[in-house]
Scaffold this active site. Structure first.
Site, PDB file in Angstrom:
ATOM      1  N   GLN A  89       0.847  -1.205   0.000  1.00 29.89           N
ATOM      2  CA  GLN A  89       0.000   0.000   0.000  1.00 29.89           C
ATOM      3  C   GLN A  89       0.877   1.247   0.000  1.00 29.89           C
ATOM      4  OE1 GLN A  89      -2.696  -0.261   3.369  1.00 29.89           O
ATOM      5  NE2 GLN A  89      -4.073  -1.587   2.231  1.00 29.89           N
ATOM      6  N   TRP A  90       1.917   1.204   0.788  1.00 24.46           N
ATOM      7  CA  TRP A  90       2.793   2.371   0.992  1.00 24.46           C
ATOM      8  C   TRP A  90       3.488   2.777  -0.315  1.00 24.46           C
ATOM      9  CZ3 TRP A  90       4.802   3.047   6.457  1.00 24.46           C
ATOM     10  CH2 TRP A  90       5.621   4.171   6.592  1.00 24.46           C
ATOM     11  N   TYR A  92      15.348  -3.332   1.421  1.00 21.15           N
ATOM     12  CA  TYR A  92      16.200  -4.467   1.798  1.00 21.15           C
ATOM     13  C   TYR A  92      16.109  -5.519   0.688  1.00 21.15           C
ATOM     14  CZ  TYR A  92      17.842  -8.133   5.069  1.00 21.15           C
ATOM     15  OH  TYR A  92      18.533  -9.117   5.709  1.00 21.15           O
ATOM     16  N   ARG A 123      12.299 -16.798  -1.924  1.00 17.58           N
ATOM     17  CA  ARG A 123      11.449 -15.814  -1.226  1.00 17.58           C
ATOM     18  C   ARG A 123       9.997 -15.836  -1.703  1.00 17.58           C
ATOM     19  NH1 ARG A 123      13.181 -10.002  -3.870  1.00 17.58           N
ATOM     20  NH2 ARG A 123      13.345 -10.730  -6.001  1.00 17.58           N
ATOM     21  N   ARG A 145      -3.300   8.200   4.732  1.00 21.38           N
ATOM     22  CA  ARG A 145      -2.996   6.991   5.511  1.00 21.38           C
ATOM     23  C   ARG A 145      -3.180   7.151   7.014  1.00 21.38           C
ATOM     24  NH1 ARG A 145      -3.530   3.240   1.583  1.00 21.38           N
ATOM     25  NH2 ARG A 145      -2.275   3.769  -0.232  1.00 21.38           N
TER      26      ARG A 145
HETATM   27  C1  LIG Z   1      -8.324   4.327   1.618  1.00 25.40           C
HETATM   28  C2  LIG Z   1      -7.594   3.990   0.344  1.00 25.40           C
HETATM   29  C3  LIG Z   1      -8.053   2.956  -0.461  1.00 25.40           C
HETATM   30  C4  LIG Z   1      -7.366   2.630  -1.640  1.00 25.40           C
HETATM   31  N1  LIG Z   1      -7.822   1.597  -2.420  1.00 25.40           N
HETATM   32  C5  LIG Z   1      -7.148   1.243  -3.545  1.00 25.40           C
HETATM   33  C6  LIG Z   1      -7.570   0.158  -4.378  1.00 25.40           C
HETATM   34  O1  LIG Z   1      -8.560  -0.495  -4.087  1.00 25.40           O
HETATM   35  N2  LIG Z   1      -6.849  -0.153  -5.481  1.00 25.40           N
HETATM   36  C7  LIG Z   1      -5.745   0.545  -5.848  1.00 25.40           C
HETATM   37  O2  LIG Z   1      -5.121   0.246  -6.858  1.00 25.40           O
HETATM   38  N3  LIG Z   1      -5.307   1.590  -5.085  1.00 25.40           N
HETATM   39  C8  LIG Z   1      -5.963   1.956  -3.958  1.00 25.40           C
HETATM   40  N4  LIG Z   1      -5.523   2.989  -3.177  1.00 25.40           N
HETATM   41  C9  LIG Z   1      -4.302   3.697  -3.604  1.00 25.40           C
HETATM   42  C10 LIG Z   1      -4.635   5.074  -4.235  1.00 25.40           C
HETATM   43  O3  LIG Z   1      -5.433   4.926  -5.386  1.00 25.40           O
HETATM   44  C11 LIG Z   1      -3.327   5.818  -4.590  1.00 25.40           C
HETATM   45  O4  LIG Z   1      -2.603   5.047  -5.515  1.00 25.40           O
HETATM   46  C12 LIG Z   1      -2.463   6.053  -3.386  1.00 25.40           C
HETATM   47  O5  LIG Z   1      -3.217   6.566  -2.321  1.00 25.40           O
HETATM   48  C13 LIG Z   1      -1.331   7.011  -3.749  1.00 25.40           C
HETATM   49  O6  LIG Z   1      -1.904   8.269  -3.964  1.00 25.40           O
HETATM   50  P1  LIG Z   1      -1.288   9.301  -5.000  1.00 25.40           P
HETATM   51  O7  LIG Z   1      -1.176   8.704  -6.356  1.00 25.40           O
HETATM   52  O8  LIG Z   1      -2.084  10.560  -4.879  1.00 25.40           O
HETATM   53  O9  LIG Z   1       0.168   9.535  -4.323  1.00 25.40           O
HETATM   54  P2  LIG Z   1       1.577   9.825  -4.991  1.00 25.40           P
HETATM   55  O10 LIG Z   1       1.980   8.712  -5.879  1.00 25.40           O
HETATM   56  O11 LIG Z   1       2.496  10.198  -3.883  1.00 25.40           O
HETATM   57  O12 LIG Z   1       1.322  11.065  -5.883  1.00 25.40           O
HETATM   58  C14 LIG Z   1       1.038  12.339  -5.304  1.00 25.40           C
HETATM   59  C15 LIG Z   1       0.403  13.174  -6.385  1.00 25.40           C
HETATM   60  O13 LIG Z   1       1.380  13.388  -7.428  1.00 25.40           O
HETATM   61  C16 LIG Z   1       0.748  13.323  -8.680  1.00 25.40           C
HETATM   62  N5  LIG Z   1       1.346  12.229  -9.458  1.00 25.40           N
HETATM   63  C17 LIG Z   1       2.264  11.334  -9.016  1.00 25.40           C
HETATM   64  N6  LIG Z   1       2.628  10.515 -10.003  1.00 25.40           N
HETATM   65  C18 LIG Z   1       1.916  10.883 -11.079  1.00 25.40           C
HETATM   66  C19 LIG Z   1       1.836  10.419 -12.410  1.00 25.40           C
HETATM   67  N7  LIG Z   1       2.575   9.418 -12.866  1.00 25.40           N
HETATM   68  N8  LIG Z   1       0.990  11.028 -13.252  1.00 25.40           N
HETATM   69  C20 LIG Z   1       0.241  12.062 -12.853  1.00 25.40           C
HETATM   70  N9  LIG Z   1       0.259  12.561 -11.594  1.00 25.40           N
HETATM   71  C21 LIG Z   1       1.100  11.988 -10.728  1.00 25.40           C
HETATM   72  C22 LIG Z   1      -0.747  13.142  -8.442  1.00 25.40           C
HETATM   73  O14 LIG Z   1      -1.352  14.399  -8.377  1.00 25.40           O
HETATM   74  C23 LIG Z   1      -0.781  12.516  -7.082  1.00 25.40           C
HETATM   75  O15 LIG Z   1      -1.983  12.731  -6.374  1.00 25.40           O
HETATM   76  C24 LIG Z   1      -6.187   3.347  -2.022  1.00 25.40           C
HETATM   77  C25 LIG Z   1      -5.746   4.389  -1.197  1.00 25.40           C
HETATM   78  C26 LIG Z   1      -6.423   4.701  -0.023  1.00 25.40           C
HETATM   79  C27 LIG Z   1      -5.888   5.819   0.845  1.00 25.40           C
END
Ligand SMILES: Cc1cc2nc3c(=O)[nH]c(=O)nc-3n(C[C@H](O)[C@H](O)[C@H](O)COP(=O)(O)OP(=O)(O)OC[C@H]3O[C@@H](n4cnc5c(N)ncnc54)[C@H](O)[C@@H]3O)c2cc1C
Length: 302
Positions: free
Chosen positions: A109-110, A121, A196, A223
């Site tokens: 998830q992270w 690691y 692994r 998170r």
């Molecule tokens: C409660 C919860 C439930 C979730 N459930 C699911 C699930 O069921 N399935 C699943 O697949 N994921 C799931 N996720 C993951 C979620 O969809 C995001 O992938 C995750 O939270 C990372 O968010 P982010 O992309 O905004 O963060 P980051 O990757 O840190 O990106 C931060 C911001 O940078 C920009 N950015 C970064 N990279 C790009 C890029 N390549 N193109 C365009 N803009 C970019 C975007 O604006 C983005 O919001 C879940 C997350 C949460 C918190």
């Protein structure tokens, strides 16, 4: 055990060797440097390095030559303004590097947070430790009946005992086979990179994770939120405690605007205005879907 006596001795030695610096130092963060904060049964987070403090955010916003800060009140006001108006780049001037030990299913998830730098690691090169996340009984919960992506009441009785037994027994058996397969006494020994694949997702991994404050706040908002899975939320909560000591003004603005605040759609704002004028607004007259209305009500009612 999250940290061994040998690792603790290394940390103590690092902490005993302070060096003078011209760089910005956040007193609250100096107390955290290198120390491990336990998370879950075998995990931790610890600060390896950081750059900047509240003042650095103000310096960047003012593009200053020197200190760039004014009175504490003035700086706090500026930081709140930046947070309120999504003026994000000054927050990117601060960075943090963490060492994190976490179960593989939490790491999955992270790692979705792409705006960080990661070094994990290597289980191709090294042998993973025999450490698995086994939930506390009160965290061993049933599938939620109202949310497919959540959990309900804790399991009880015979079912709880059986599930715990499966988790422990399966992990132990998989690790025994892993260890047996890579063993080179009297056999060739399977490559670590292949062996692994037999390990369960509750085994612990470790990484260094470096991120700027703006993207860290984005991570924490998602998170440390009640909707996040408990096992990642506890890591986010531990990081929140560190960040509150590192950049108190920025963290306080983040808590207020991001964690405590809410986004309202145009329709929602229209409803608020109509209610303030004395009109009785319902989901049917709001223009919102049932789901939107439910979330809107929960924002208003707390
Ligand atoms: C409660 C919860 C439930 C979730 N459930 C699911 C699930 O069921 N399935 C699943 O697949 N994921 C799931 N996720 C993951 C979620 O969809 C995001 O992938 C995750 O939270 C990372 O968010 P982010 O992309 O905004 O963060 P980051 O990757 O840190 O990106 C931060 C911001 O940078 C920009 N950015 C970064 N990279 C790009 C890029 N390549 N193109 C365009 N803009 C970019 C975007 O604006 C983005 O919001 C879940 C997350 C949460 C918190």
């Amino acid at each position: 055990m999250p940290i061994t006596a040998e690792q603790q001795a290394e940390i103590d030695e690092l902490r005993a060797n302070a060096k003078p610096t011209l760089r910005a130092v956040a007193e609250g963060m100096e107390n955290h440097l290198y120390k491990a904060h336990d998370v879950l049964d075998h995990g931790f987070i610890r600060v390896i390095d950081y750059m900047g403090d509240d003042a650095a955010i103000c310096q960047a916003a003012r593009v200053s030559y020197g200190k760039g800060t004014k009175s504490v009140q003035n700086d706090e006001g500026l930081i709140r303004y930046l947070m309120r108006h999504w003026h994000s780049t000054p927050f990117e001037m601060c960075e943090i590097k963490l060492h994190v030990k976490l179960p593989v299913f939490v790491a999955r998830q992270w790692i979705r947070h792409r705006t960080a730098n990661v070094n994990e690691y290597s289980a191709r090169y090294s042998i993973l430790d025999r450490e698995f996340y086994i939930p506390e009984p009160d965290k061993l919960a049933a599938q939620s009946v109202i949310n497919n992506q959540g959990r309900g009441e804790a399991l009880t009785g015979e079912e709880a005992a059986r599930v715990l037994e499966y988790l422990k027994g399966d992990a132990a058996r998989c690790y025994d086979h892993y260890a047996e397969m890579i063993d080179q006494e009297g056999q060739q020994g399977l490559a670590r990179e292949l062996a692994r694949m037999n390990l369960p997702a509750n085994i612990y991994t470790q990484w260094y994770w470096k991120v700027d404050l703006h993207n860290l706040f984005h991570f924490l908002r998602l998170r440390a939120d009640a909707h996040a899975q408990y096992e990642i939320r506890v890591y986010a909560d531990a990081i929140c405690n560190v960040v509150a000591d590192w950049v108190p003004a920025a963290y306080s603005a983040f808590e207020d605007y991001r964690m405590g605040g809410a986004n309202l759609s145009g329709k929602a704002i229209d409803c608020v205005r109509r209610v303030l004028k004395g009109e009785k607004v319902t989901q049917e007259t709001s223009g919102m879907s049932k789901g939107e209305w439910r979330e809107f009500e929960s924002i208003l009612n707390g």
